[in-house]
Design a protein around this motif. Structure first.
Motif, PDB file in Angstrom:
ATOM      1  N   MET A  14       0.828  -1.197   0.000  1.00 49.20           N
ATOM      2  CA  MET A  14       0.000   0.000   0.000  1.00 49.20           C
ATOM      3  C   MET A  14       0.871   1.259   0.000  1.00 49.20           C
ATOM      4  O   MET A  14       1.804   1.377   0.780  1.00 49.20           O
ATOM      5  CB  MET A  14      -0.898  -0.004   1.237  1.00 49.20           C
ATOM      6  N   GLY A  15       0.596   2.177  -0.909  1.00 51.41           N
ATOM      7  CA  GLY A  15       1.356   3.414  -0.998  1.00 51.41           C
ATOM      8  C   GLY A  15       2.607   3.305  -1.853  1.00 51.41           C
ATOM      9  O   GLY A  15       3.230   4.303  -2.177  1.00 51.41           O
ATOM     10  N   SER A  16       2.976   2.096  -2.231  1.00 52.81           N
ATOM     11  CA  SER A  16       4.190   1.878  -3.008  1.00 52.81           C
ATOM     12  C   SER A  16       4.102   2.517  -4.391  1.00 52.81           C
ATOM     13  O   SER A  16       5.079   3.107  -4.869  1.00 52.81           O
ATOM     14  CB  SER A  16       4.447   0.372  -3.131  1.00 52.81           C
ATOM     15  N   LEU A  17       2.955   2.414  -5.039  1.00 52.84           N
ATOM     16  CA  LEU A  17       2.800   2.988  -6.373  1.00 52.84           C
ATOM     17  C   LEU A  17       2.867   4.520  -6.308  1.00 52.84           C
ATOM     18  O   LEU A  17       3.482   5.143  -7.178  1.00 52.84           O
ATOM     19  CB  LEU A  17       1.500   2.519  -7.024  1.00 52.84           C
ATOM     20  N   GLU A  18       2.274   5.109  -5.295  1.00 50.71           N
ATOM     21  CA  GLU A  18       2.385   6.563  -5.118  1.00 50.71           C
ATOM     22  C   GLU A  18       3.849   6.962  -4.982  1.00 50.71           C
ATOM     23  O   GLU A  18       4.291   7.927  -5.596  1.00 50.71           O
ATOM     24  CB  GLU A  18       1.603   7.036  -3.883  1.00 50.71           C
ATOM     25  N   ALA A  19       4.587   6.217  -4.176  1.00 48.39           N
ATOM     26  CA  ALA A  19       6.010   6.518  -3.986  1.00 48.39           C
ATOM     27  C   ALA A  19       6.778   6.357  -5.291  1.00 48.39           C
ATOM     28  O   ALA A  19       7.633   7.190  -5.621  1.00 48.39           O
ATOM     29  CB  ALA A  19       6.598   5.616  -2.906  1.00 48.39           C
ATOM     30  N   ASP A  20       6.480   5.305  -6.040  1.00 48.56           N
ATOM     31  CA  ASP A  20       7.147   5.085  -7.326  1.00 48.56           C
ATOM     32  C   ASP A  20       6.863   6.225  -8.301  1.00 48.56           C
ATOM     33  O   ASP A  20       7.759   6.696  -9.004  1.00 48.56           O
ATOM     34  CB  ASP A  20       6.702   3.761  -7.955  1.00 48.56           C
ATOM     35  N   ILE A  21       5.621   6.676  -8.329  1.00 51.90           N
ATOM     36  CA  ILE A  21       5.244   7.752  -9.251  1.00 51.90           C
ATOM     37  C   ILE A  21       5.887   9.065  -8.823  1.00 51.90           C
ATOM     38  O   ILE A  21       6.384   9.825  -9.666  1.00 51.90           O
ATOM     39  CB  ILE A  21       3.705   7.851  -9.369  1.00 51.90           C
ATOM     40  N   LEU A  22       5.895   9.357  -7.532  1.00 46.93           N
ATOM     41  CA  LEU A  22       6.581  10.566  -7.065  1.00 46.93           C
ATOM     42  C   LEU A  22       8.059  10.532  -7.443  1.00 46.93           C
ATOM     43  O   LEU A  22       8.620  11.541  -7.882  1.00 46.93           O
ATOM     44  CB  LEU A  22       6.422  10.730  -5.554  1.00 46.93           C
ATOM     45  N   GLU A  23       8.678   9.388  -7.308  1.00 49.01           N
ATOM     46  CA  GLU A  23      10.092   9.235  -7.676  1.00 49.01           C
ATOM     47  C   GLU A  23      10.294   9.561  -9.159  1.00 49.01           C
ATOM     48  O   GLU A  23      11.247  10.249  -9.528  1.00 49.01           O
ATOM     49  CB  GLU A  23      10.555   7.801  -7.375  1.00 49.01           C
ATOM     50  N   ILE A  24       9.392   9.103  -9.992  1.00 44.47           N
ATOM     51  CA  ILE A  24       9.467   9.399 -11.433  1.00 44.47           C
ATOM     52  C   ILE A  24       9.342  10.898 -11.661  1.00 44.47           C
ATOM     53  O   ILE A  24      10.095  11.479 -12.446  1.00 44.47           O
ATOM     54  CB  ILE A  24       8.378   8.620 -12.191  1.00 44.47           C
ATOM     55  N   LEU A  25       8.403  11.535 -10.993  1.00 43.23           N
ATOM     56  CA  LEU A  25       8.210  12.983 -11.168  1.00 43.23           C
ATOM     57  C   LEU A  25       9.429  13.756 -10.694  1.00 43.23           C
ATOM     58  O   LEU A  25       9.839  14.731 -11.329  1.00 43.23           O
ATOM     59  CB  LEU A  25       6.945  13.446 -10.439  1.00 43.23           C
ATOM     60  N   TRP A  26      10.022  13.339  -9.582  1.00 43.25           N
ATOM     61  CA  TRP A  26      11.219  14.023  -9.070  1.00 43.25           C
ATOM     62  C   TRP A  26      12.391  13.893 -10.021  1.00 43.25           C
ATOM     63  O   TRP A  26      13.212  14.794 -10.130  1.00 43.25           O
ATOM     64  CB  TRP A  26      11.604  13.477  -7.697  1.00 43.25           C
ATOM     65  N   ARG A  27      12.490  12.772 -10.699  1.00 40.93           N
ATOM     66  CA  ARG A  27      13.631  12.517 -11.591  1.00 40.93           C
ATOM     67  C   ARG A  27      13.409  13.044 -13.008  1.00 40.93           C
ATOM     68  O   ARG A  27      14.335  13.024 -13.814  1.00 40.93           O
ATOM     69  CB  ARG A  27      13.939  11.016 -11.657  1.00 40.93           C
ATOM     70  N   SER A  28      12.216  13.522 -13.312  1.00 40.80           N
ATOM     71  CA  SER A  28      11.904  14.008 -14.655  1.00 40.80           C
ATOM     72  C   SER A  28      12.429  15.424 -14.852  1.00 40.80           C
ATOM     73  O   SER A  28      12.497  16.207 -13.910  1.00 40.80           O
ATOM     74  CB  SER A  28      10.392  13.998 -14.883  1.00 40.80           C
ATOM     75  N   ASP A  29      12.774  15.735 -16.084  1.00 42.16           N
ATOM     76  CA  ASP A  29      13.273  17.075 -16.416  1.00 42.16           C
ATOM     77  C   ASP A  29      12.169  18.125 -16.427  1.00 42.16           C
ATOM     78  O   ASP A  29      12.452  19.311 -16.375  1.00 42.16           O
ATOM     79  CB  ASP A  29      13.961  17.055 -17.782  1.00 42.16           C
ATOM     80  N   GLY A  30      10.931  17.707 -16.519  1.00 43.53           N
ATOM     81  CA  GLY A  30       9.799  18.631 -16.548  1.00 43.53           C
ATOM     82  C   GLY A  30       8.519  17.841 -16.351  1.00 43.53           C
ATOM     83  O   GLY A  30       8.552  16.649 -16.028  1.00 43.53           O
ATOM     84  N   PRO A  31       7.378  18.487 -16.550  1.00 39.45           N
ATOM     85  CA  PRO A  31       6.088  17.809 -16.403  1.00 39.45           C
ATOM     86  C   PRO A  31       5.979  16.613 -17.350  1.00 39.45           C
ATOM     87  O   PRO A  31       6.519  16.635 -18.458  1.00 39.45           O
ATOM     88  CB  PRO A  31       5.069  18.886 -16.770  1.00 39.45           C
ATOM     89  N   VAL A  32       5.283  15.575 -16.896  1.00 39.29           N
ATOM     90  CA  VAL A  32       5.127  14.358 -17.691  1.00 39.29           C
ATOM     91  C   VAL A  32       3.652  13.975 -17.792  1.00 39.29           C
ATOM     92  O   VAL A  32       2.838  14.345 -16.945  1.00 39.29           O
ATOM     93  CB  VAL A  32       5.935  13.179 -17.105  1.00 39.29           C
ATOM     94  N   THR A  33       3.330  13.223 -18.827  1.00 36.46           N
ATOM     95  CA  THR A  33       1.966  12.742 -19.036  1.00 36.46           C
ATOM     96  C   THR A  33       1.784  11.410 -18.303  1.00 36.46           C
ATOM     97  O   THR A  33       2.760  10.732 -17.978  1.00 36.46           O
ATOM     98  CB  THR A  33       1.686  12.522 -20.536  1.00 36.46           C
ATOM     99  N   PRO A  34       0.527  11.030 -18.081  1.00 34.69           N
ATOM    100  CA  PRO A  34       0.289   9.719 -17.472  1.00 34.69           C
ATOM    101  C   PRO A  34       0.906   8.577 -18.297  1.00 34.69           C
ATOM    102  O   PRO A  34       1.412   7.610 -17.732  1.00 34.69           O
ATOM    103  CB  PRO A  34      -1.238   9.609 -17.423  1.00 34.69           C
ATOM    104  N   ALA A  35       0.873   8.693 -19.618  1.00 34.23           N
ATOM    105  CA  ALA A  35       1.465   7.652 -20.466  1.00 34.23           C
ATOM    106  C   ALA A  35       2.970   7.554 -20.240  1.00 34.23           C
ATOM    107  O   ALA A  35       3.531   6.450 -20.186  1.00 34.23           O
ATOM    108  CB  ALA A  35       1.161   7.936 -21.935  1.00 34.23           C
TER     109      ALA A  35
END
Length: 119
Positions: free
Chosen positions: A7-28
């Protein structure tokens, strides 16, 4: 059958992706980076929950949205630490136990941060 995440693991994974991205990203884009067989709607739902929690900003782009974190990893972790401390019945003891577990380098960094606050 696919293994369920904690529980909460997917939220953490997605936040990690957003933090590592160069800018805003799409759901895809998030879905591609998470890997696995998750449905687009699952990713979109988690992103919406993160928006509702104030951790992510949603911006209209064309017919869809892009997403970006509104807080850094350090800011979120610090907020969680403050929340855990606030829930303690003995804050001094809790802080003492926390400090006991720090490495020498971490203790020095904490000392420096406290001195900066005092300075």
């Amino acid at each position: 059958m696919a293994q369920r995440r904690p529980m909460g693991s997917l939220e953490a994974d997605i936040l990690e992706i957003l933090w590592r991205s160069d800018g805003p990203v799409t759901p895809a884009e998030v879905r591609d980076r998470v890997g696995g067989e998750l449905a687009y709607t699952t990713i979109a739902t988690i992103l919406t929950r993160l928006v509702d929690k104030g951790l992510v900003r949603r911006t209209r782009r064309g017919r869809g949205y892009t997403y970006a974190a509104t807080v850094s990893e350090a800011e979120l972790t610090a907020a969680r630490m403050r929340s855990a401390l606030a829930a303690s019945t003995d804050r001094i003891e809790t802080m003492s136990r926390f400090v006991d577990g720090l490495s020498a380098k971490e203790a020095a960094a904490l000392r420096a941060a406290l001195e900066e606050l005092d300075g």
